[in-house]
Design a protein around this motif. Structure first.
Motif, PDB file in Angstrom:
ATOM      1  N   GLY A  53       5.214   8.334 -11.883  1.00 42.59           N
ATOM      2  CA  GLY A  53       5.354   7.654 -10.762  1.00 42.59           C
ATOM      3  C   GLY A  53       6.270   6.252 -10.106  1.00 42.59           C
TER       4      GLY A  53
ATOM      5  N   LEU B 113       1.439   6.379  -7.266  1.00 44.17           N
ATOM      6  CA  LEU B 113      -0.206   7.325  -7.259  1.00 44.17           C
ATOM      7  C   LEU B 113       0.289   8.705  -7.005  1.00 44.17           C
ATOM      8  N   ASP B 114       0.574   9.372  -6.068  1.00 45.26           N
ATOM      9  CA  ASP B 114       0.766  10.289  -5.849  1.00 45.26           C
ATOM     10  C   ASP B 114       1.764  11.245  -6.669  1.00 45.26           C
TER      11      ASP B 114
ATOM     12  N   GLN C  83      -0.093  11.724  -9.928  1.00 43.72           N
ATOM     13  CA  GLN C  83      -0.722  12.570  -9.950  1.00 43.72           C
ATOM     14  C   GLN C  83      -0.458  14.196 -10.261  1.00 43.72           C
TER      15      GLN C  83
ATOM     16  N   GLY D 152      -4.352  -0.371  -6.932  1.00 43.62           N
ATOM     17  CA  GLY D 152      -4.895   0.498  -7.326  1.00 43.62           C
ATOM     18  C   GLY D 152      -5.308   1.732  -8.296  1.00 43.62           C
TER      19      GLY D 152
ATOM     20  N   ARG E 120      -6.757   5.551  -9.858  1.00 43.02           N
ATOM     21  CA  ARG E 120      -6.757   7.135  -8.947  1.00 43.02           C
ATOM     22  C   ARG E 120      -6.589   7.781 -10.492  1.00 43.02           C
TER      23      ARG E 120
ATOM     24  N   LEU F 141       1.010  -1.142   0.204  1.00 44.62           N
ATOM     25  CA  LEU F 141       0.151   0.431   0.043  1.00 44.62           C
ATOM     26  C   LEU F 141       0.768   1.255  -0.014  1.00 44.62           C
ATOM     27  N   LYS F 142       2.043   1.245   0.604  1.00 45.33           N
ATOM     28  CA  LYS F 142       2.899   2.968   0.786  1.00 45.33           C
ATOM     29  C   LYS F 142       2.647   2.600  -0.125  1.00 45.33           C
ATOM     30  N   GLU F 143       4.042   1.947  -1.270  1.00 46.29           N
ATOM     31  CA  GLU F 143       4.687   2.324  -2.732  1.00 46.29           C
ATOM     32  C   GLU F 143       2.839   2.417  -4.071  1.00 46.29           C
ATOM     33  N   VAL F 144       2.166   1.524  -3.563  1.00 52.14           N
ATOM     34  CA  VAL F 144       0.619   1.749  -4.905  1.00 52.14           C
ATOM     35  C   VAL F 144       1.056   3.534  -4.076  1.00 52.14           C
ATOM     36  N   ASN F 145       0.751   4.134  -3.038  1.00 53.11           N
ATOM     37  CA  ASN F 145       0.239   5.541  -2.451  1.00 53.11           C
ATOM     38  C   ASN F 145       1.326   6.622  -2.904  1.00 53.11           C
ATOM     39  N   ALA F 146       2.222   5.965  -3.089  1.00 56.09           N
ATOM     40  CA  ALA F 146       3.597   6.759  -3.703  1.00 56.09           C
ATOM     41  C   ALA F 146       3.282   7.094  -5.192  1.00 56.09           C
TER      42      ALA F 146
END
Length: 133
Positions: A128, A16-17, A20, A43, A45, A9-14
């Motif tokens: 990303g 995605l952020d 973006q 993930g 977005r 989850l940490k890598e997925v959010n990084a």
């Protein structure tokens, strides 16, 4: 026994952020999807203003890149080069914008982007990925 890295989850959010930020810096309305190494969605977005179909297309690009271990640009180039029979392959998302995530020479997932020109989709995907590599 072999071991491998995985996208958490940490890598997925990084990813995605960072994707973006790259899209917003260029005023691009895109969707970014992240798949694990089996092509399953981890993930997604969709930025404000991105067309609804970009969610489906980005996920397909991520899946194809993960399963093939290749950038989806390879398939778009192949088809544009006249090898149209490849359109019957059991894959979707054969346009540029799907990029595998490689760690220690192993594909651990992929990022797919849809919403702008194909090379711009790939640019966002790579931005990303750069956040975790």
């Amino acid at each position: 026994m072999q071991t491998k890295n995985v996208l958490g989850l940490k890598e997925v959010n990084a990813i995605l952020d960072a994707a973006q930020r790259e899209a917003q810096a260029n005023d691009w309305r895109i969707t970014v999807a992240i798949a694990d190494d089996s092509g399953e969605l981890l993930g997604l977005r969709r930025l404000d203003g991105a067309a609804p179909m970009t969610a489906m297309v980005s996920a397909q690009k991520a899946r194809t890149a993960a399963l093939s271990h290749k950038e989806t640009r390879v398939f778009e180039d192949m088809i544009n080069g006249g090898r149209t029979a490849f359109l019957s392959a059991p894959l979707e998302g054969l346009l540029e914008g799907g990029v595998p995530v490689l760690v220690d020479g192993q594909v651990i997932g992929a990022v797919g982007v849809s919403g702008v020109k194909s090379d711009q989709d790939a640019q966002v995907a790579k931005a990303g990925i750069a956040a975790i590599i």
